[in-house]
Design a protein around this motif. Structure first.
Motif, short mmCIF file in Angstrom:
data_model
loop_
_atom_site.label_atom_id
_atom_site.label_comp_id
_atom_site.label_asym_id
_atom_site.label_seq_id
_atom_site.Cartn_x
_atom_site.Cartn_y
_atom_site.Cartn_z
N ASN A 185 0.42 14.73 -9.18
CA ASN A 185 1.37 15.83 -9.46
C ASN A 185 1.61 15.98 -10.96
OD1 ASN A 185 1.63 16.25 -6.74
ND2 ASN A 185 3.66 15.28 -6.56
N ALA A 186 1.56 14.83 -11.69
CA ALA A 186 1.81 14.85 -13.14
C ALA A 186 0.57 15.22 -13.94
CB ALA A 186 2.35 13.49 -13.59
N GLY A 187 -0.57 15.43 -13.26
CA GLY A 187 -1.80 15.79 -13.95
C GLY A 187 -2.67 14.61 -14.31
N ASN A 188 -2.23 13.39 -13.89
CA ASN A 188 -3.02 12.17 -14.17
C ASN A 188 -3.98 11.94 -13.01
OD1 ASN A 188 -1.20 11.92 -16.34
ND2 ASN A 188 0.17 10.64 -15.10
N ARG A 189 -4.98 12.79 -12.89
CA ARG A 189 -5.83 12.84 -11.71
C ARG A 189 -6.58 11.53 -11.48
NH1 ARG A 189 -8.17 16.89 -8.57
NH2 ARG A 189 -10.31 16.46 -7.83
N ALA A 190 -7.23 11.01 -12.54
CA ALA A 190 -8.04 9.79 -12.39
C ALA A 190 -7.17 8.60 -11.97
CB ALA A 190 -8.77 9.48 -13.70
N GLY A 226 -4.28 8.77 -10.46
CA GLY A 226 -3.79 9.02 -9.11
C GLY A 226 -4.81 8.65 -8.06
N ILE A 227 -6.08 9.04 -8.30
CA ILE A 227 -7.14 8.73 -7.33
C ILE A 227 -7.30 7.21 -7.21
CG2 ILE A 227 -9.64 8.85 -6.93
CD1 ILE A 227 -9.53 11.66 -8.26
N SER A 228 -7.22 6.52 -8.35
CA SER A 228 -7.35 5.06 -8.35
C SER A 228 -6.24 4.41 -7.50
CB SER A 228 -7.28 4.53 -9.79
OG SER A 228 -7.23 3.13 -9.80
N GLU A 229 -5.02 4.91 -7.65
CA GLU A 229 -3.89 4.35 -6.88
C GLU A 229 -4.06 4.63 -5.39
OE1 GLU A 229 -1.63 2.39 -7.83
OE2 GLU A 229 -1.68 2.55 -10.00
N LEU A 230 -4.56 5.85 -5.04
CA LEU A 230 -4.76 6.17 -3.62
C LEU A 230 -5.83 5.28 -2.99
CD1 LEU A 230 -4.67 10.10 -3.76
CD2 LEU A 230 -2.89 8.56 -2.89
N LYS A 231 -6.91 5.04 -3.74
CA LYS A 231 -7.97 4.17 -3.23
C LYS A 231 -7.46 2.74 -3.06
CE LYS A 231 -12.01 6.71 -4.95
NZ LYS A 231 -13.15 6.68 -5.91
N GLN A 232 -6.62 2.32 -4.02
CA GLN A 232 -6.08 0.95 -3.94
C GLN A 232 -5.15 0.79 -2.73
OE1 GLN A 232 -5.24 -0.66 -7.67
NE2 GLN A 232 -4.57 -2.63 -6.90
N SER A 233 -4.44 1.87 -2.39
CA SER A 233 -3.54 1.79 -1.23
C SER A 233 -4.33 1.53 0.05
CB SER A 233 -2.71 3.07 -1.10
OG SER A 233 -3.50 4.15 -0.68
N VAL A 234 -5.50 2.22 0.17
CA VAL A 234 -6.36 2.03 1.35
C VAL A 234 -6.96 0.63 1.34
CG1 VAL A 234 -8.42 2.83 2.57
CG2 VAL A 234 -6.86 4.49 1.52
N SER A 235 -7.41 0.20 0.16
CA SER A 235 -8.03 -1.12 0.04
C SER A 235 -7.04 -2.24 0.40
CB SER A 235 -8.54 -1.32 -1.40
OG SER A 235 -9.04 -2.62 -1.57
N PRO A 244 0.81 -1.23 0.00
CA PRO A 244 0.00 0.00 0.00
C PRO A 244 0.84 1.27 0.00
CG PRO A 244 -0.22 -1.19 2.08
CD PRO A 244 0.49 -2.10 1.14
N GLU A 245 2.01 1.27 0.68
CA GLU A 245 2.84 2.47 0.71
C GLU A 245 3.25 2.89 -0.70
OE1 GLU A 245 3.36 -0.37 2.30
OE2 GLU A 245 4.29 -0.11 4.27
N PHE A 246 3.59 1.89 -1.52
CA PHE A 246 4.04 2.19 -2.88
C PHE A 246 2.89 2.77 -3.71
CE2 PHE A 246 7.61 -1.29 -2.92
CZ PHE A 246 8.12 -0.75 -1.75
N ARG A 247 1.69 2.21 -3.52
CA ARG A 247 0.51 2.71 -4.25
C ARG A 247 0.20 4.16 -3.85
NH1 ARG A 247 -1.11 -0.39 -8.64
NH2 ARG A 247 -0.79 -2.59 -8.12
N TYR A 248 0.36 4.46 -2.56
CA TYR A 248 0.15 5.83 -2.07
C TYR A 248 1.12 6.79 -2.76
CZ TYR A 248 1.30 9.60 1.30
OH TYR A 248 1.61 10.80 1.90
N HIS A 249 2.38 6.44 -2.76
CA HIS A 249 3.39 7.33 -3.37
C HIS A 249 3.16 7.47 -4.88
CE1 HIS A 249 6.22 6.22 0.21
NE2 HIS A 249 5.34 7.14 0.54
N LEU A 250 2.77 6.36 -5.53
CA LEU A 250 2.52 6.42 -6.97
C LEU A 250 1.29 7.29 -7.26
CD1 LEU A 250 3.21 5.44 -9.84
CD2 LEU A 250 1.80 3.41 -9.42
N GLY A 251 0.28 7.18 -6.40
CA GLY A 251 -0.92 8.00 -6.58
C GLY A 251 -0.60 9.48 -6.52
N VAL A 252 0.21 9.88 -5.55
CA VAL A 252 0.61 11.29 -5.42
C VAL A 252 1.40 11.72 -6.65
CG1 VAL A 252 2.02 12.91 -4.10
CG2 VAL A 252 0.59 11.24 -2.90
N ALA A 253 2.30 10.85 -7.12
CA ALA A 253 3.12 11.19 -8.30
C ALA A 253 2.23 11.41 -9.53
CB ALA A 253 4.13 10.09 -8.56
N HIS A 254 1.22 10.57 -9.71
CA HIS A 254 0.31 10.72 -10.86
C HIS A 254 -0.48 12.02 -10.76
CE1 HIS A 254 0.74 7.25 -13.42
NE2 HIS A 254 0.64 6.39 -12.41
#
Length: 803
Positions: free
Chosen positions: A759-764, A766-775, A747-757
């Protein structure tokens, strides 16, 4: 007169030439062969060997000469040479049935079962009723666990030849496997009545007695073997080993000193004696070594070998005396240069780099090609953190074909320092191609395959190494352990039998024998062996653990507890028994006894960090509050200020308690005292990166830089997150995307990847990665650093989307 003298010489030469001409090389070789055979039959073995060698050198056409040399090897238990001579005999005379039969038996000894079957089938093709060939097949079938087929052959042989010694031996082995021990012993004794000098049967009887733990019979068996074969040192070594393991130390020492006296010019018996003293009378090792130096003052090679043993065994400073004597005798010979290299290696261990450089200058000045010195030069470069320079130099050494395996092995170690596992593995494998028994390379490759569950590949490397060095203790131990792991009991037993001959660590073969009993479910017998082993070696951790497991298998935990409590009372300073007993108390949820045991031990040995770690765990469990462990860690660090484990535990606790500044302080103190602790560097970098202080974030980035090329995914994640936090989002994103492919469920990696996306403008995305980190966190039932931050971000995103 002068003319007459000349003519006499001419006549003499003429007669000589006529004599030589009458005998061709083949005829001369045949004569020497015949004489050698006669001498062999008369028991004049040394003279027989000379005649047989002369025969083979005069004309290399007679396989029988090599066959008889193989028989002489057999008498000396030199089975490797025996095998080579038999192979050569059959190359010259393929129809030599007696050689095929002997070779088939030797192939079984070396574990080459298919080749043994080939020899047996070859004999049976021309002699369909050859009993010896049939019995070779039966022996192979036993090794292949085809016991019914083996039994059928033996039954047929014994029907027509009830006194056949080999058939009786195999039948005994089959009965022994069925645990029909008395019947097996009866057949062995019957076989020995027919052939009292049969070494394999006598060794099998010793094996049965050892399995029954009948030590007196084992001792008697080896004594009889020594009487029959007084020149076979292996039997004397085995008997000395048994004496040592049964505390008959004076008997063992007398036997070992007899071996030394009988072979005054040989180094091996001397080293065995030193090893015995090192295990049983450590205070006498130095005086014995110095006595040996005095008695062998002019033998440089012997001085070198004795001193090498002293260095390896932890007596480096004392060994300098013998090494210097060797140098004084033969400064620029291979022995003298090798002695100088070892002296320089001692200096390298002591970080006396200037001494090493000076020594290397002298050695390479005398012989610039001396490989041991060049390898030492590379080790010096590695010690000085000049890894790239060492690799460059080693690549040049590869072109020198000598010591290729050592060069590749050192290259592998250099790449490990660079954390380039792929290149390291490649070089270790090349080292094993050059020498399958290179132990440094073997341990790396074998361990890797074993840990990854590829036991078949690991076994292939192991068998190649053993074929090259069949008596190496570490290889035999690996073979026994792997066979036990895979429940190949016969193979394990054979490995242990050989291990008992060569292991200097007397506990090892006994411990492995107990492992077999435990693996077979013979828990009572296993407990008996473990108890005897613990009696001799009170701090033998694995025996203590397996003794408890054996009692657990019998559902007798109370007996295990009682045994360990008594053992701890008799040996209060043995820390391994404290650890096992405390674990047993914890398993019983008896925290009061656990706490008392650990606190009492801390009073006796306050400088043992592991005790505080265990006590802190108990405090946290009993109070149900992790904060209660803090005082224990602090107490431990008062008397163990440089203990990295205690510091790591305390810093980790501060992180859990959200006391981040305290955690940072502990990590920094730890790294000041132990700069090479990667986990501390990683954790400190992670904390600093999350700081609101830009200077601390920058400091965290600098620390994380060391993980740029790391193969550890957590360390790579720290570096990637540092890139993102310091504004280098594109590089961090690329690294995290690659990392997620290798570790998709963290989950830590998914959180960091979500933030990176994001930041890069890949909003959808990024949100998917953040949700997956919690899941992932919830599915795995574990939190991660930043989980609350993720929830906060997702809530803010949902709120802004609603507006």
């Amino acid at each position: 007169m002068k003319a007459n003298k000349i003519s006499s010489v001419v006549i003499a030469c003429s007669l000589l030439l006529q004599t030589v001409a009458c005998s061709s090389p083949e005829e001369a070789a045949q004569n020497h062969l015949q004489k050698g055979k006669e001498l062999f039959e008369n028991g004049e073995f040394d003279k027989a060997l000379l005649e047989l060698k002369t025969s083979s050198q005069t004309s290399d056409k007679f396989g029988e000469a090599y066959y008889y040399m193989a028989l002489l090897d057999e008498k000396n238990n030199n089975f490797k040479s025996m095998r080579q001579n038999l192979i050569r005999a059959l190359e010259l005379e393929p129809g030599l049935v007696s050689a095929k039969l002997k070779l088939g038996k030797i192939d079984i000894l070396f574990g080459d079962l298919e080749k043994a079957l080939e020899q047996a089938e070859s004999v049976l093709a021309s002699e369909s009723s050859n009993v010896d060939a049939e019995l070779i097949k039966a022996s192979v079938y036993i090794k292949q666990a085809k016991k019914d087929q083996a039994a059928e052959i033996v039954k047929k042989v014994l029907k027509y030849s009830p006194d056949n010694v080999d058939a009786l031996s195999i039948q005994a082995a089959l009965l022994f496997e069925k645990n029909e021990v008395d019947q097996a012993l009866g057949l062995v004794n019957k076989a020995l009545e027919k052939d009292p000098k049969n070494i394999p049967i006598r060794l099998f009887k010793v094996k049965i007695d050892a399995g029954l733990n009948n030590i007196d019979s084992v001792i008697k068996g080896y004594q009889e073997l020594i009487q029959l074969y007084p020149d076979a040192s292996n039997f004397k070594l085995s008997l000395a080993s048994i004496y040592s393991m049964t505390d008959k130390l004076s008997d063992a020492e007398v036997l070992l000193r007899e071996m030394v006296e009988k072979s005054k010019d040989k180094v091996e018996p001397k080293i065995v004696l030193l090893e015995f003293l090192n295990a049983r009378a450590k205070d006498r090792v130095v005086s014995e070594y110095e006595s040996m130096l005095s008695a062998n003052q002019q033998q440089a090679k012997l001085l070198l070998e004795l001193s090498k043993w002293m260095v390896v065994s932890g007596y480096a400073e004392v060994a300098k005396k013998g090494l210097q004597q060797a140098v004084d005798l033969e400064r620029n010979s291979e022995t003298g240069l090798a002695s100088q290299v070892i002296l320089a290696e001692i200096a390298l261990t002591n970080k006396q780099y200037d001494v090493v450089e000076s020594s290397l200058k002298d050695i390479l000045g005398a012989n610039s090609e001396f490989m041991q010195a060049n390898l030492l030069k590379c080790r010096l470069l590695l010690a000085q953190n000049k890894t790239d320079e060492a690799i460059e130099f080693l690549n040049k050494l590869i072109w020198n074909k000598s010591n290729a395996d050592d060069v590749y092995s050192l290259l592998g170690q250099a790449y490990l320092l660079k954390q380039d596992r792929k290149q390291a593995e490649k070089n270790f494998k090349q080292a094993l191609e050059a020498n399958p028994a290179n132990l440094v390379a073997f341990s790396q490759i074998y361990g890797t395959y074993l840990q990854s569950g590829q036991k078949d590949v690991a076994r292939q490397y192991l068998e190649k190494a053993l074929a090259k060095n069949q008596n190496d203790v570490s290889l035999l131990a690996s073979k026994a352990e792997l066979d036990i792991l895979e429940k190949k009991w016969d193979g394990a037993q054979d490995a242990i039998q050989r291990l008992a001959l060569f292991s200097k660590e007397k506990s090892m073969p006994i411990y492995l024998q107990a492992n077999i009993l435990q693996g077979k479910g013979k828990y009572v017998e296993a407990i008996g062996v473990y108890e005897k082993l613990i009696q001799q070696f009170p701090n033998h951790l694995n025996s203590l653990i397996n003794l408890v497991r054996s009692y657990e298998a019998l559902k007798q935990r109370d007996k295990a507890t009682a045994y360990l409590e008594k053992h701890n009372a008799n040996h209060p300073d043995e820390l391994n028994s404290v650890g096992v007993l405390s674990d047993l108390y914890m398993a019983n949820n008896d925290f009061v006894k656990t706490k008392k045991l650990l606190m009492d031990q801390i009073k006796r040995t306050p400088k043992v960090g592991s005790l505080y770690l265990a006590l802190a765990k108990v405090e946290a469990m009993t109070s149900k509050n992790i904060a209660s462990a803090k005082n224990v860690y602090l107490q431990g660090l008062e008397v163990n200020q440089a203990d990295p484990q205690l510091s790591m535990a305390l810093a980790g606790l501060y992180e859990q308690l959200n006391e981040k500044q305290n955690a940072i302080k502990v990590y920094k103190d730890l790294l000041n005292k132990n700069p090479g602790v990667s986990l501390a560097t990683n954790n400190l970098a992670s904390l600093l990166i999350e700081s609101s202080d830009l200077d601390e974030v920058k400091e965290g980035m600098e620390l994380a830089e060391v993980f740029k090329d790391s193969e550890n995914p957590y360390f790579q994640d720290t570096y990637a997150w540092a890139l993102i936090k310091t504004g280098n989002n594109p590089e961090g994103l690329i690294l995290l995307q690659a990392l997620i492919l290798k570790e998709p469920k963290l989950p830590e990696f998914r959180y960091h990847l979500g933030v990176a996306h994001i930041n890069a403008g890949n909003r959808a995305t990024g949100i998917s990665e953040l949700k997956q980190s919690v899941s992932l966190s919830e599915n795995q039932k574990r939190n991660f650093s930043g989980k609350e931050e993720v929830k906060k971000m997702l809530k803010e995103i949902e709120t802004s989307a609603g507006n």
